[in-house]
Scaffold this motif. Structure first.
Motif, PDB file in Angstrom:
ATOM      1  N   LYS A 115      34.348  53.047  44.927  1.00 34.86           N
ATOM      2  CA  LYS A 115      35.265  53.440  45.998  1.00 34.86           C
ATOM      3  C   LYS A 115      34.603  53.090  47.330  1.00 34.86           C
ATOM      4  O   LYS A 115      33.462  53.469  47.574  1.00 34.86           O
ATOM      5  CB  LYS A 115      35.529  54.945  45.895  1.00 34.86           C
ATOM      6  CG  LYS A 115      36.556  55.463  46.847  1.00 34.86           C
ATOM      7  CD  LYS A 115      36.771  56.936  46.576  1.00 34.86           C
ATOM      8  CE  LYS A 115      37.761  57.541  47.500  1.00 34.86           C
ATOM      9  NZ  LYS A 115      37.961  58.966  47.226  1.00 34.86           N
ATOM     10  N   ARG A 116      35.321  52.360  48.160  1.00 30.63           N
ATOM     11  CA  ARG A 116      34.759  51.994  49.461  1.00 30.63           C
ATOM     12  C   ARG A 116      35.863  51.870  50.495  1.00 30.63           C
ATOM     13  O   ARG A 116      37.036  51.768  50.156  1.00 30.63           O
ATOM     14  CB  ARG A 116      33.954  50.710  49.354  1.00 30.63           C
ATOM     15  CG  ARG A 116      34.757  49.545  48.879  1.00 30.63           C
ATOM     16  CD  ARG A 116      33.905  48.341  48.698  1.00 30.63           C
ATOM     17  NE  ARG A 116      34.529  47.510  47.684  1.00 30.63           N
ATOM     18  CZ  ARG A 116      34.108  46.352  47.322  1.00 30.63           C
ATOM     19  NH1 ARG A 116      33.034  45.867  47.871  1.00 30.63           N
ATOM     20  NH2 ARG A 116      34.736  45.663  46.417  1.00 30.63           N
ATOM     21  N   GLU A 117      35.442  51.855  51.738  1.00 30.00           N
ATOM     22  CA  GLU A 117      36.386  51.725  52.831  1.00 30.00           C
ATOM     23  C   GLU A 117      36.312  50.308  53.377  1.00 30.00           C
ATOM     24  O   GLU A 117      35.251  49.808  53.699  1.00 30.00           O
ATOM     25  CB  GLU A 117      36.038  52.718  53.936  1.00 30.00           C
ATOM     26  CG  GLU A 117      37.235  53.451  54.454  1.00 30.00           C
ATOM     27  CD  GLU A 117      36.857  54.482  55.476  1.00 30.00           C
ATOM     28  OE1 GLU A 117      36.901  54.134  56.668  1.00 30.00           O
ATOM     29  OE2 GLU A 117      36.528  55.595  55.073  1.00 30.00           O
ATOM     30  N   VAL A 118      37.474  49.663  53.433  1.00 29.84           N
ATOM     31  CA  VAL A 118      37.548  48.308  53.965  1.00 29.84           C
ATOM     32  C   VAL A 118      38.617  48.294  55.041  1.00 29.84           C
ATOM     33  O   VAL A 118      39.782  48.542  54.770  1.00 29.84           O
ATOM     34  CB  VAL A 118      37.896  47.286  52.842  1.00 29.84           C
ATOM     35  CG1 VAL A 118      38.025  45.885  53.418  1.00 29.84           C
ATOM     36  CG2 VAL A 118      36.863  47.326  51.734  1.00 29.84           C
TER      37      VAL A 118
ATOM     38  N   GLY B 158      39.252  50.360  57.383  1.00 27.89           N
ATOM     39  CA  GLY B 158      39.895  51.647  57.583  1.00 27.89           C
ATOM     40  C   GLY B 158      40.715  52.130  56.395  1.00 27.89           C
ATOM     41  O   GLY B 158      41.266  53.218  56.418  1.00 27.89           O
ATOM     42  N   GLU B 159      40.814  51.327  55.347  1.00 26.66           N
ATOM     43  CA  GLU B 159      41.554  51.724  54.155  1.00 26.66           C
ATOM     44  C   GLU B 159      40.597  51.902  52.983  1.00 26.66           C
ATOM     45  O   GLU B 159      39.652  51.141  52.821  1.00 26.66           O
ATOM     46  CB  GLU B 159      42.588  50.654  53.772  1.00 26.66           C
ATOM     47  CG  GLU B 159      43.743  50.540  54.716  1.00 26.66           C
ATOM     48  CD  GLU B 159      44.776  49.550  54.197  1.00 26.66           C
ATOM     49  OE1 GLU B 159      44.829  49.338  52.973  1.00 26.66           O
ATOM     50  OE2 GLU B 159      45.513  49.003  55.025  1.00 26.66           O
ATOM     51  N   GLU B 160      40.870  52.912  52.185  1.00 29.20           N
ATOM     52  CA  GLU B 160      40.066  53.128  50.985  1.00 29.20           C
ATOM     53  C   GLU B 160      40.555  52.213  49.877  1.00 29.20           C
ATOM     54  O   GLU B 160      41.755  52.105  49.632  1.00 29.20           O
ATOM     55  CB  GLU B 160      40.200  54.578  50.497  1.00 29.20           C
ATOM     56  CG  GLU B 160      39.176  55.491  51.066  1.00 29.20           C
ATOM     57  CD  GLU B 160      39.196  56.855  50.405  1.00 29.20           C
ATOM     58  OE1 GLU B 160      39.885  57.060  49.400  1.00 29.20           O
ATOM     59  OE2 GLU B 160      38.509  57.733  50.923  1.00 29.20           O
ATOM     60  N   THR B 161      39.618  51.540  49.222  1.00 29.86           N
ATOM     61  CA  THR B 161      39.967  50.717  48.067  1.00 29.86           C
ATOM     62  C   THR B 161      39.108  51.143  46.884  1.00 29.86           C
ATOM     63  O   THR B 161      37.982  51.596  47.055  1.00 29.86           O
ATOM     64  CB  THR B 161      39.740  49.212  48.335  1.00 29.86           C
ATOM     65  OG1 THR B 161      38.362  48.996  48.580  1.00 29.86           O
ATOM     66  CG2 THR B 161      40.574  48.719  49.480  1.00 29.86           C
ATOM     67  N   VAL B 162      39.655  50.996  45.706  1.00 35.10           N
ATOM     68  CA  VAL B 162      38.925  51.310  44.486  1.00 35.10           C
ATOM     69  C   VAL B 162      38.911  50.059  43.632  1.00 35.10           C
ATOM     70  O   VAL B 162      39.950  49.470  43.344  1.00 35.10           O
ATOM     71  CB  VAL B 162      39.594  52.475  43.712  1.00 35.10           C
ATOM     72  CG1 VAL B 162      38.883  52.714  42.394  1.00 35.10           C
ATOM     73  CG2 VAL B 162      39.621  53.725  44.558  1.00 35.10           C
TER      74      VAL B 162
END
Length: 93
Positions: free
Chosen positions: A73-76, A78-82
């Motif tokens: 799980k990371r933020e790219v 300003g959006e969280e992506t899994v």
């Protein structure tokens, strides 16, 4: 304890043996005779299942391949992506 999901492949056995397998799955026509998805509560339960299969099939004509899942799980921007990573580890019968 963690839940383990695995793929079961069986080949080179008679139809009578496939009918007695303790899991539901799909009969195949080709290199493999049967495929099923199986779940285990622990590694010990999976090992016991393998022992049952060896006695039932009377040989080592199967593969039980645990499926490993992991997620990042990371933020790219300003959006969280899994990101889901999946791999299969083959067991040697």
């Amino acid at each position: 304890m963690r839940k383990i999901e695995a793929i079961l492949l069986v080949w080179g056995v008679r139809d009578e043996v496939l009918e007695r397998l303790p899991v539901s799955g799909y009969w195949l026509y080709g290199e493999y005779d049967f495929i099923a998805s199986v779940d285990f509560a622990s590694e010990r339960e999976m090992e016991e299942f393998e022992k049952v299969l060896r006695r039932l099939i009377n040989g080592n004509t199967f593969k039980l391949m645990p499926v490993r899942l992991s997620a990042i799980k990371r933020e790219v921007g300003g959006e969280e992506t899994v990101t889901l990573l999946e791999s299969v580890k083959a067991s040697a019968p």
